[in-house]
Scaffold this active site. Structure first.
Site, PDB file in Angstrom:
ATOM      1  N   LYS A 266       0.830  -1.215   0.000  1.00 29.40           N
ATOM      2  CA  LYS A 266       0.000   0.000   0.000  1.00 29.40           C
ATOM      3  C   LYS A 266       0.855   1.252   0.000  1.00 29.40           C
ATOM      4  CE  LYS A 266       0.752   0.680   4.588  1.00 29.40           C
ATOM      5  NZ  LYS A 266       1.136   1.854   5.357  1.00 29.40           N
TER       6      LYS A 266
ATOM      7  N   THR B  74      -3.546   5.214   3.902  1.00 26.67           N
ATOM      8  CA  THR B  74      -2.213   5.615   3.461  1.00 26.67           C
ATOM      9  C   THR B  74      -2.251   6.393   2.148  1.00 26.67           C
ATOM     10  OG1 THR B  74      -1.393   3.584   4.479  1.00 26.67           O
ATOM     11  CG2 THR B  74       0.154   4.777   3.107  1.00 26.67           C
TER      12      THR B  74
END
Length: 339
Positions: A197, A254
């Site tokens: 991610k 994120t």
């Protein structure tokens, strides 16, 4: 709740926040850092300004620069140092545990993959610390920026171990009214989700800087998650994991938050800064930069299509223009969505 003795190795933002949560839960918490000035600041002022500004840390968090002092009598040891330092610190920890003749639960709270070896954090801990000194190995995964955790922003994470009793021990130690932990046994999927991610978040920051709107962001998010899932499954991950906290949850936070170093790095790249300038400006480790290279190599190794990762690799390591790689992605050969 059973009182634990918890050692946290690494006094960056995330290590400090986890130490803070554990101390609020009434545990005996020692926070290890190699910086004496940071030890003094945490113990005397209950602050860690370099990472968390003027936000107060629970006064029961005791910092030390002596790893043996931090680890002595600990039941749980968290490794929260950058990926590039994980093996070195784990090796040092192994020596300390051997000297103390002590067995602990080892927990990795770092999200990355080791260059060259392609080892995940839990694998590095397992390789470095002898079986006689570890009850089990687990990780903390999920959407959890330190800045929100320490301010009591409601946060959900997952405690992951192939041994469910280890996962449950971690869950019990850290859960409270503001920090809710679930359990999972898929280490591979959870660690791949946490590492990959960061790569997609760099891309998200770049397209934000280019002025693209919700359509582009949704496209990146969705197809980025598909890449994470494809590569994780190639290494044996459970595909369901990528629909949970360690997958879509961690990717969302994120790739959308200004608290994300990887997102902020992508913003600067999208504005035309060089990688060297971005690293110098950030002043903290940007895990996604090194992870991009690792994931690019793993995709080739496993023959898994990773077009978004490859595009971000081209920007970071080949010096290509951000807008041009976006155009190249859109011009790729048309295909079915599931591929």
């Amino acid at each position: 709740m059973k009182k634990e003795v918890i050692a946290v190795l690494g006094a960056g933002s995330w290590g400090t926040a986890l130490a803070h949560v554990a101390a609020e839960n009434g545990h005996d918490v020692r926070l290890w850092t190699y910086k004496p000035a940071q030890v003094n600041e945490i113990n005397n002022e209950h602050l860690n300004r370099a990472y968390l500004g003027e936000v107060a840390i629970d006064p029961n968090v005791v910092a030390t620069a002596d790893m043996q002092v931090a680890v002595k009598d600990a039941t749980i040891v968290l490794s929260v140092v950058p990926t590039k330092a994980t093996r070195e610190v784990a090796h040092q920890l192994a020596g300390v545990l051997d000297t103390l003749d002590q067995k602990v639960t080892l927990v990795a709270a770092t999200k990355g993959i080791e260059p060259d070896t392609y080892k995940r954090p839990s694998e590095m801990l397992t390789e470095e610390v002898a079986p006689k000194n570890r009850r089990g190995v687990g990780i903390i995964a999920g959407p959890s920026h330190a800045e929100g955790v320490i301010k009591h922003d409601p946060t959900l994470v997952t405690m992951v171990s192939e041994n469910i009793q280890i996962a449950e021990q971690m869950q019990a130690a850290f859960s409270n009214q503001f920090f809710r932990a679930y359990t999972n046994t898929d280490l591979v999927g959870s660690e791949f989700g946490g590492a990959l991610k960061n790569v997609i978040a760099i891309g998200a920051g770049a397209i934000d800087a280019l002025g693209y709107d919700a359509n582009a962001k949704a496209a990146l998010f969705t197809r980025g998650l598909a890449e994470i899932s494809r590569l994780g499954q190639a290494f044996g991950a459970n595909p369901i994991t990528f629909m949970g906290l360690a997958g879509v949850g961690d990717l969302f936070v994120t790739a959308t938050s200004v608290h994300s170093r990887n997102f902020r790095a992508g913003v600067q790249l999208g504005k035309g800064k060089s990688v060297a300038e971005v690293i110098a400006d950030m002043g903290m480790v940007i895990e996604g930069i090194s992870t991009t290279k690792v994931v690019h190599e793993l995709g080739q190794l496993k023959h898994v299509p990773m077009p978004i990762t490859d595009a971000i690799y081209d920007v970071l390591y080949e010096g290509k223009n951000t807008k041009e790689v976006v155009t190249a992605l859109m011009d790729r050969e048309l295909q079915q969505e599931g591929k």
